[in-house]
Structure formats: C-alpha cells, structure tokens
Design an enzyme around this catalytic site. Structure first.
Site, PDB file in Angstrom:
ATOM      1  N   ASP A  72      43.619  21.645  -4.684  1.00  0.00           N
ATOM      2  CA  ASP A  72      44.413  22.129  -5.820  1.00  0.00           C
ATOM      3  C   ASP A  72      44.872  20.964  -6.691  1.00  0.00           C
ATOM      4  O   ASP A  72      45.451  21.167  -7.764  1.00  0.00           O
ATOM      5  CB  ASP A  72      45.592  22.993  -5.349  1.00  0.00           C
ATOM      6  CG  ASP A  72      46.475  22.271  -4.357  1.00  0.00           C
ATOM      7  OD1 ASP A  72      46.241  21.079  -4.075  1.00  0.00           O
ATOM      8  OD2 ASP A  72      47.433  22.910  -3.855  1.00  0.00           O
ATOM      9  N   SER A  73      44.564  19.733  -6.273  1.00  0.00           N
ATOM     10  CA  SER A  73      44.774  18.564  -7.137  1.00  0.00           C
ATOM     11  C   SER A  73      43.966  18.730  -8.426  1.00  0.00           C
ATOM     12  O   SER A  73      44.225  18.032  -9.412  1.00  0.00           O
ATOM     13  CB  SER A  73      44.371  17.276  -6.410  1.00  0.00           C
ATOM     14  OG  SER A  73      43.086  17.405  -5.831  1.00  0.00           O
ATOM     15  N   ASP A 111      41.219  24.850  -1.247  1.00  0.00           N
ATOM     16  CA  ASP A 111      42.665  25.003  -1.073  1.00  0.00           C
ATOM     17  C   ASP A 111      43.128  26.398  -1.464  1.00  0.00           C
ATOM     18  O   ASP A 111      42.734  26.918  -2.524  1.00  0.00           O
ATOM     19  CB  ASP A 111      43.411  24.020  -1.990  1.00  0.00           C
ATOM     20  CG  ASP A 111      43.829  22.751  -1.283  1.00  0.00           C
ATOM     21  OD1 ASP A 111      43.958  22.767  -0.036  1.00  0.00           O
ATOM     22  OD2 ASP A 111      44.027  21.730  -1.973  1.00  0.00           O
ATOM     23  N   LYS A 141      41.960  25.687   3.105  1.00  0.00           N
ATOM     24  CA  LYS A 141      43.026  24.789   3.587  1.00  0.00           C
ATOM     25  C   LYS A 141      44.350  25.349   3.100  1.00  0.00           C
ATOM     26  O   LYS A 141      44.436  25.883   1.997  1.00  0.00           O
ATOM     27  CB  LYS A 141      42.817  23.369   3.057  1.00  0.00           C
ATOM     28  CG  LYS A 141      43.973  22.415   3.395  1.00  0.00           C
ATOM     29  CD  LYS A 141      43.609  20.965   3.184  1.00  0.00           C
ATOM     30  CE  LYS A 141      43.747  20.453   1.781  1.00  0.00           C
ATOM     31  NZ  LYS A 141      45.090  20.574   1.162  1.00  0.00           N
ATOM     32  N   GLU A 143      48.794  24.394   3.193  1.00  0.00           N
ATOM     33  CA  GLU A 143      49.797  23.375   3.485  1.00  0.00           C
ATOM     34  C   GLU A 143      50.946  23.976   4.287  1.00  0.00           C
ATOM     35  O   GLU A 143      51.543  24.965   3.867  1.00  0.00           O
ATOM     36  CB  GLU A 143      50.362  22.794   2.176  1.00  0.00           C
ATOM     37  CG  GLU A 143      49.343  22.051   1.355  1.00  0.00           C
ATOM     38  CD  GLU A 143      49.946  21.407   0.102  1.00  0.00           C
ATOM     39  OE1 GLU A 143      51.189  21.428  -0.059  1.00  0.00           O
ATOM     40  OE2 GLU A 143      49.162  20.881  -0.708  1.00  0.00           O
ATOM     41  N   GLU A 210      48.970  13.853   5.584  1.00  0.00           N
ATOM     42  CA  GLU A 210      49.191  13.162   4.299  1.00  0.00           C
ATOM     43  C   GLU A 210      50.560  12.492   4.265  1.00  0.00           C
ATOM     44  O   GLU A 210      51.579  13.099   4.635  1.00  0.00           O
ATOM     45  CB  GLU A 210      49.074  14.147   3.125  1.00  0.00           C
ATOM     46  CG  GLU A 210      49.339  13.440   1.791  1.00  0.00           C
ATOM     47  CD  GLU A 210      48.938  14.222   0.538  1.00  0.00           C
ATOM     48  OE1 GLU A 210      48.451  15.357   0.655  1.00  0.00           O
ATOM     49  OE2 GLU A 210      49.116  13.662  -0.565  1.00  0.00           O
TER      50      GLU A 210
HETATM   51  O1  KIV Z   1      44.435  18.892  -3.303  1.00  0.00           O
HETATM   52  C1  KIV Z   1      44.011  17.868  -2.764  1.00  0.00           C
HETATM   53  O2  KIV Z   1      43.267  17.077  -3.367  1.00  0.00           O
HETATM   54  C2  KIV Z   1      44.405  17.591  -1.385  1.00  0.00           C
HETATM   55  C3  KIV Z   1      44.046  16.272  -0.820  1.00  0.00           C
HETATM   56  C4  KIV Z   1      44.903  15.235  -1.413  1.00  0.00           C
HETATM   57  C5  KIV Z   1      44.094  16.258   0.666  1.00  0.00           C
HETATM   58  O3  KIV Z   1      45.019  18.408  -0.764  1.00  0.00           O
END
Ligand code: KIV
Length: 297
Positions: A72-73, A111, A141, A143, A210
């Site tokens: 989600d970055s 994500d 994924k 969090e 992280e």
């Molecule tokens: O969204 C992302 O890029 C991440 C990584 C930094 C692990 O969760």
C-alpha cells in the site's frame, strides 16, 4: 467453488517443509511459485523481496526476487499521497493485476489496505477474497499482531495465505510525523514477541518485521518457525524487503535510515530529460530515421 473454499497446503504441509534439513531444500523459486516453495527457502539462503506496482517493474524485478509485494506504499510512492492510509481496495486490485501480468516465478503478495479488514474477520475475508479473485495473487498481507490474529485465522482457514506484518505499522502512522521505531521498552519488546507468536499460531506463512530495534527483531527472527522478512529490522531475518523506488533513488520525499540506494534514477531521469530537451531545441531529434516516409513504389 468460491475462492474462500480453495484448497491450499494445510499448516501441517508447511510444517513438513520446514522440517526438511535446510541443505535438502531448493534454492530457487519455480516457474509457478507456491507458498511452500517460498517457505522452503528459510534456512537455505536469504529471501529477496521488493515492492512492485506496475507490469514493467514486475518484469524487471521478477528474475531477481522471491517475492514481489504490491504494497500500500503505492499510495505514497506512485500517487504522491501523504500516507499509506489513502490506498483503497480498487487501487490495490488495479496494481495487483498489473504486477500479475508480468510475474513469472516470484510469489505475489498484495496488501489489504487500511479500512478494508480491521473491523472483523468477516470484513477481512470479503476484502481478501475480492483481491485474490480479481488478481489471482498468491497471498495477502495485513498489518497487526495479537489484535488481528482472529482475522488471520479466518483467512487462512478459508484458504487464503496471509503474510503478517508487525512492528512499525505505516497504516497507523500519523501523516507527516516521523515513523517511530519499536521495541525500545520491555513492554514493547514483550508485545512484539506476543504479536509474532499470535500471527504464527493463526497461520501466517511469513512475517514482515518493520522498524524494530536490532536485539528484539533478532530474537523474534531466530525463534520464529516461519520466514521473517526484515525492513529496518534485523540482518538475522530470513530475508529483506525494501520499497523498490527507495532503492532505485526514485522516491524523493524522504529516505528512511534503513534504505540503501542502489541507483539514483531521479538524477538519471533528469539527465535524460535534459538531453531530450537539448536535442528537440537544437533540432538533432527527431532525425530522418525516426520519421515515416511514403512507401517506395
Ligand atoms: O507497503 C509496503 O511497501 C510495505 C513494505 C514496506 C513492507 O508494507
């Protein structure tokens, strides 16, 4: 058969893989990667992971990676937003589809965006099922630790592989504030251990650690039965992940301490654009070779 009923290897199957002596495990991901192939890398060699949001980037990175994360970055890196909290399900699906078009042998994990899963295991299942069905990705994924263990278990029990993510959780960060490294107090260190144990017990096939101070991250990594992937965590992790635009020197808003720039593409792009500008202005581009001419009769 609904996607949430698809058969995936049971945790028992994962246990079998991890019981294999490291020397007998394969070192490369096969053409059609399975979660089990990824897990089998633990103890064999370091696991290489990067983010990818587009088809050409997936194509370039795939031969060098074991896992591509559609993180989600993307909200910050591609869309210039302030936080990852602005990513939504449609954004993750669109970029997930693009990456899936060009991946060959890397596992693709997408994500679950903030707001799409935290309310309840049922909400997490609906969002994860939609991502998996529309993209064909290998896993999602999410969090969180002890608080999200029921959600992880619900997805895993429904046949959706889950990568955990504990420690610094960007989806909870305050926009504009520096990311806060975790594990500095005994209380935080204990909570991180509990988080890791809870998501492993719930069935994750790996965990991203992280922004955790080295001794705490190392002790979690060393004691963890599934692969641990570090980002600003320990070199003892089974693998590492970075945001690709950070390592390429493409993302210029800020550079966290844990990033090493392996290239400086902002400068390279600027230099190429300057060369193009000069060539357009002085008339050396386009040449006759770049133009279309009537066919010779
Ligand atoms: O969204 C992302 O890029 C991440 C990584 C930094 C692990 O969760």
């Amino acid at each position: 058969m609904g996607l949430h009923q698809l058969p995936v290897p049971s945790l028992g199957a994962f246990d079998d893989i991890l019981r294999l002596a490291p020397a007998t495990r394969p070192t490369a991901m096969p053409e059609k990667p399975q979660i089990a192939d990824f897990m089998a890398l633990k103890g064999q060699r370091k696991i290489v992971c990067l983010t990818a949001y587009s088809a050409p980037m997936a194509h370039a990175l795939d031969p060098h990676c074991d896992m591509l994360l559609v993180g989600d970055s993307v909200a910050m890196v591609i869309y210039g937003m302030d936080t990852t909290q602005n990513a939504d399900l449609d954004m993750m699906i669109r970029h997930g589809e693009a990456v899936m078009r060009r991946r060959k042998s890397s596992l693709v994990v997408i994500d679950l965006p903030a707001g799409s899963y935290e309310n309840s295991p049922a909400q997490a299942l609906a969002s994860a099922s939609e991502i998996m069905a529309k993209t064909g990705a290998d896993a999602v994924k999410l969090e969180g630790g002890t608080n999200l263990a029921p959600h992880v278990k619900c997805l895993v029990d429904s046949g959706i592989p889950v990568l955990g993510h504990i420690g610094l959780l960007p989806q909870h960060a305050v926009a504009g504030a520096a990311f806060r490294i975790t594990g500095r107090s005994d209380e935080e260190a204990n909570q991180l251990h509990k988080d890791a144990n809870a998501v492993v017990e719930a069935g994750v096939f790996g965990i991203v650690l992280e922004g955790i101070i080295e001794p705490v991250a190392a002790s979690i990594a060393i004691g963890c039965k599934v692969p641990t992937i570090g980002i600003g965590a320990s070199a003892s992790c089974d693998g590492q992940i970075l945001v690709t635009d950070d390592l390429l020197g493409l993302y210029d808003a800020f550079t966290p301490k844990f990033v090493r720039k392996f290239a400086n593409l902002q400068d390279d792009i600027g230099a190429a654009a300057a060369d193009y500008r000069a060539a357009v202005i002085d008339g050396s581009f386009p040449t006759q070779d770049h133009l279309f001419w009537p066919k010779k009769t």
